[in-house]
Scaffold this motif. Sequence first.
Motif, PDB file in Angstrom:
ATOM      1  N   LEU A  64       0.810  -1.220   0.000  1.00  0.00           N
ATOM      2  CA  LEU A  64       0.000   0.000   0.000  1.00  0.00           C
ATOM      3  C   LEU A  64       0.847   1.275   0.000  1.00  0.00           C
ATOM      4  O   LEU A  64       0.547   2.211  -0.757  1.00  0.00           O
ATOM      5  CB  LEU A  64      -0.956  -0.008   1.191  1.00  0.00           C
ATOM      6  N   PRO A  65       1.915   1.371   0.820  1.00  0.00           N
ATOM      7  CA  PRO A  65       2.726   2.592   0.775  1.00  0.00           C
ATOM      8  C   PRO A  65       3.376   2.842  -0.590  1.00  0.00           C
ATOM      9  O   PRO A  65       3.678   3.992  -0.930  1.00  0.00           O
ATOM     10  CB  PRO A  65       3.792   2.350   1.851  1.00  0.00           C
ATOM     11  N   LEU A  66       3.567   1.770  -1.361  1.00  0.00           N
ATOM     12  CA  LEU A  66       4.197   1.941  -2.672  1.00  0.00           C
ATOM     13  C   LEU A  66       3.308   2.713  -3.640  1.00  0.00           C
ATOM     14  O   LEU A  66       3.789   3.182  -4.675  1.00  0.00           O
ATOM     15  CB  LEU A  66       4.568   0.586  -3.277  1.00  0.00           C
ATOM     16  N   LEU A  67       2.038   2.850  -3.317  1.00  0.00           N
ATOM     17  CA  LEU A  67       1.149   3.649  -4.164  1.00  0.00           C
ATOM     18  C   LEU A  67       1.606   5.107  -4.234  1.00  0.00           C
ATOM     19  O   LEU A  67       1.286   5.809  -5.188  1.00  0.00           O
ATOM     20  CB  LEU A  67      -0.291   3.568  -3.641  1.00  0.00           C
ATOM     21  N   ALA A  68       2.367   5.550  -3.231  1.00  0.00           N
ATOM     22  CA  ALA A  68       2.891   6.914  -3.246  1.00  0.00           C
ATOM     23  C   ALA A  68       3.872   7.132  -4.394  1.00  0.00           C
ATOM     24  O   ALA A  68       4.127   8.275  -4.795  1.00  0.00           O
ATOM     25  CB  ALA A  68       3.575   7.236  -1.922  1.00  0.00           C
ATOM     26  N   LEU A  69       4.412   6.036  -4.930  1.00  0.00           N
ATOM     27  CA  LEU A  69       5.331   6.166  -6.060  1.00  0.00           C
ATOM     28  C   LEU A  69       4.610   6.553  -7.353  1.00  0.00           C
ATOM     29  O   LEU A  69       5.245   7.044  -8.287  1.00  0.00           O
ATOM     30  CB  LEU A  69       6.098   4.860  -6.275  1.00  0.00           C
ATOM     31  N   VAL A  70       3.305   6.331  -7.409  1.00  0.00           N
ATOM     32  CA  VAL A  70       2.553   6.687  -8.624  1.00  0.00           C
ATOM     33  C   VAL A  70       2.550   8.197  -8.833  1.00  0.00           C
ATOM     34  O   VAL A  70       2.993   8.687  -9.885  1.00  0.00           O
ATOM     35  CB  VAL A  70       1.130   6.113  -8.581  1.00  0.00           C
ATOM     36  N   PRO A  71       2.086   9.001  -7.850  1.00  0.00           N
ATOM     37  CA  PRO A  71       2.181  10.453  -8.049  1.00  0.00           C
ATOM     38  C   PRO A  71       3.620  10.955  -8.061  1.00  0.00           C
ATOM     39  O   PRO A  71       3.921  11.954  -8.716  1.00  0.00           O
ATOM     40  CB  PRO A  71       1.400  11.028  -6.862  1.00  0.00           C
ATOM     41  N   ALA A  72       4.521  10.257  -7.332  1.00  0.00           N
ATOM     42  CA  ALA A  72       5.929  10.669  -7.350  1.00  0.00           C
ATOM     43  C   ALA A  72       6.509  10.549  -8.749  1.00  0.00           C
ATOM     44  O   ALA A  72       7.200  11.458  -9.245  1.00  0.00           O
ATOM     45  CB  ALA A  72       6.734   9.824  -6.371  1.00  0.00           C
ATOM     46  N   THR A  73       6.219   9.431  -9.408  1.00  0.00           N
ATOM     47  CA  THR A  73       6.714   9.212 -10.770  1.00  0.00           C
ATOM     48  C   THR A  73       6.100  10.197 -11.741  1.00  0.00           C
ATOM     49  O   THR A  73       6.793  10.751 -12.608  1.00  0.00           O
ATOM     50  CB  THR A  73       6.403   7.768 -11.209  1.00  0.00           C
ATOM     51  N   ASP A  74       4.814  10.431 -11.603  1.00  0.00           N
ATOM     52  CA  ASP A  74       4.136  11.373 -12.481  1.00  0.00           C
ATOM     53  C   ASP A  74       4.721  12.773 -12.340  1.00  0.00           C
ATOM     54  O   ASP A  74       4.973  13.461 -13.337  1.00  0.00           O
ATOM     55  CB  ASP A  74       2.640  11.383 -12.169  1.00  0.00           C
ATOM     56  N   HIS A  75       4.955  13.178 -11.107  1.00  0.00           N
ATOM     57  CA  HIS A  75       5.526  14.502 -10.856  1.00  0.00           C
ATOM     58  C   HIS A  75       6.947  14.601 -11.408  1.00  0.00           C
ATOM     59  O   HIS A  75       7.335  15.628 -11.984  1.00  0.00           O
ATOM     60  CB  HIS A  75       5.523  14.787  -9.357  1.00  0.00           C
ATOM     61  N   LEU A  76       7.704  13.530 -11.223  1.00  0.00           N
ATOM     62  CA  LEU A  76       9.084  13.527 -11.706  1.00  0.00           C
ATOM     63  C   LEU A  76       9.132  13.641 -13.224  1.00  0.00           C
ATOM     64  O   LEU A  76       9.959  14.386 -13.783  1.00  0.00           O
ATOM     65  CB  LEU A  76       9.793  12.248 -11.252  1.00  0.00           C
ATOM     66  N   LYS A  77       8.261  12.937 -13.916  1.00  0.00           N
ATOM     67  CA  LYS A  77       8.237  13.005 -15.381  1.00  0.00           C
ATOM     68  C   LYS A  77       7.876  14.404 -15.875  1.00  0.00           C
ATOM     69  O   LYS A  77       8.399  14.877 -16.885  1.00  0.00           O
ATOM     70  CB  LYS A  77       7.259  11.976 -15.936  1.00  0.00           C
ATOM     71  N   LYS A  78       6.982  15.076 -15.158  1.00  0.00           N
ATOM     72  CA  LYS A  78       6.553  16.407 -15.582  1.00  0.00           C
ATOM     73  C   LYS A  78       7.602  17.477 -15.316  1.00  0.00           C
ATOM     74  O   LYS A  78       7.694  18.459 -16.050  1.00  0.00           O
ATOM     75  CB  LYS A  78       5.253  16.790 -14.863  1.00  0.00           C
ATOM     76  N   HIS A  79       8.396  17.288 -14.247  1.00  0.00           N
ATOM     77  CA  HIS A  79       9.304  18.355 -13.811  1.00  0.00           C
ATOM     78  C   HIS A  79      10.750  17.887 -13.682  1.00  0.00           C
ATOM     79  O   HIS A  79      11.509  18.465 -12.908  1.00  0.00           O
ATOM     80  CB  HIS A  79       8.828  18.920 -12.474  1.00  0.00           C
ATOM     81  N   ALA A  80      11.139  16.871 -14.439  1.00  0.00           N
ATOM     82  CA  ALA A  80      12.491  16.301 -14.296  1.00  0.00           C
ATOM     83  C   ALA A  80      13.585  17.338 -14.492  1.00  0.00           C
ATOM     84  O   ALA A  80      14.635  17.271 -13.849  1.00  0.00           O
ATOM     85  CB  ALA A  80      12.676  15.153 -15.285  1.00  0.00           C
ATOM     86  N   GLY A  81      13.355  18.286 -15.369  1.00  0.00           N
ATOM     87  CA  GLY A  81      14.363  19.309 -15.654  1.00  0.00           C
ATOM     88  C   GLY A  81      14.177  20.584 -14.867  1.00  0.00           C
ATOM     89  O   GLY A  81      14.837  21.587 -15.150  1.00  0.00           O
TER      90      GLY A  81
END
Length: 313
Positions: free
Chosen positions: A265-282
């Motif tokens: 269940l805590p790994l679900l936090a990686l979903v928004p984390a990954t999405d945010h990282l892809k949008k703002h990686a640079g």
Amino acid sequence: MPIRSLSLEPDARLRARPIVWLLATRPAFLVVTLVAVLLGLALTAYEGAALRPWAALATLVFALMAHAGANVINDYHDRDTDGLNHDRLYPFTGGSRFIQNEVLTARETAWLGYGALALVVPAGLALALTSGPLLVPIGLAGLFLGWAYSAPPLRLAGRGLGEVVITAAWLLVIVGTHYVQVGHLSAVPAFVGLPYAILVAAILYVNQFPDAKADAAAGKRTLVVRLGPERASRGLSLLGLYAGGWHLGLIGAGGLPPLALGALLPLLALVPATDHLKKHAGEPAKLRPAITRTLAATIGYGVVLTLTLWISA
């Protein structure tokens, strides 16, 4: 807030040294080692072995000291890189900046870091007398990884191997904790601990994004520098999927109890984390949510898995 801003007089700074030494180790990040040791102990209990409380406490203290020393020597060997880093996200990336803020000199930082690692050696040897001789190579391997991660000539983190080093180091913490309790080596703690170790490496991975510009300028070829922020942003989801998939495989194979499904269940936090990282990686200034969610996923996974093993025991 950097300690320099407190405007301590020399005598006051000298009196404050113990707290300065503690803060230089970046103590908030030591929680990942605390969880790793507790996970190793919980696995021991789950297997039905009787715990040795004093040995467990000694293991925890020595593991935390080794991690603290590795953090400090990382600051020492990365002092030039950190000096170039104007995109750091305090307190997650860019080191403690104690050298740059003149809280500690480079020499004092080196003495503190290497002194902490040196203290672990005789303490570990003493613990090995009551646990077993194989604790010595386990401990030395861990100290070697803590040194080789940052220090020349290897500087493994700057060669794109930082994630491999971190995964191996935290696996050794779990394996070593289990070994101290049961007195023999087993593949079980390595298999069970792998998802958590990978998630600890994911913390390092996402922390490299704000530091990428400074790392590249200093000649450090981390994975994020090698791949570029945009391509590298896909890596966080891969690490999460691998950790979660391995965890499910352990449950399916009977290596973990069904109750351990809750650790996913805590790994679900990686979903928004990954999405945010892809949008703002640079965009380093916007990456704090990706970093905090990755931390939450890692610590949450380790804590829930530890609790489920204790309950199932």
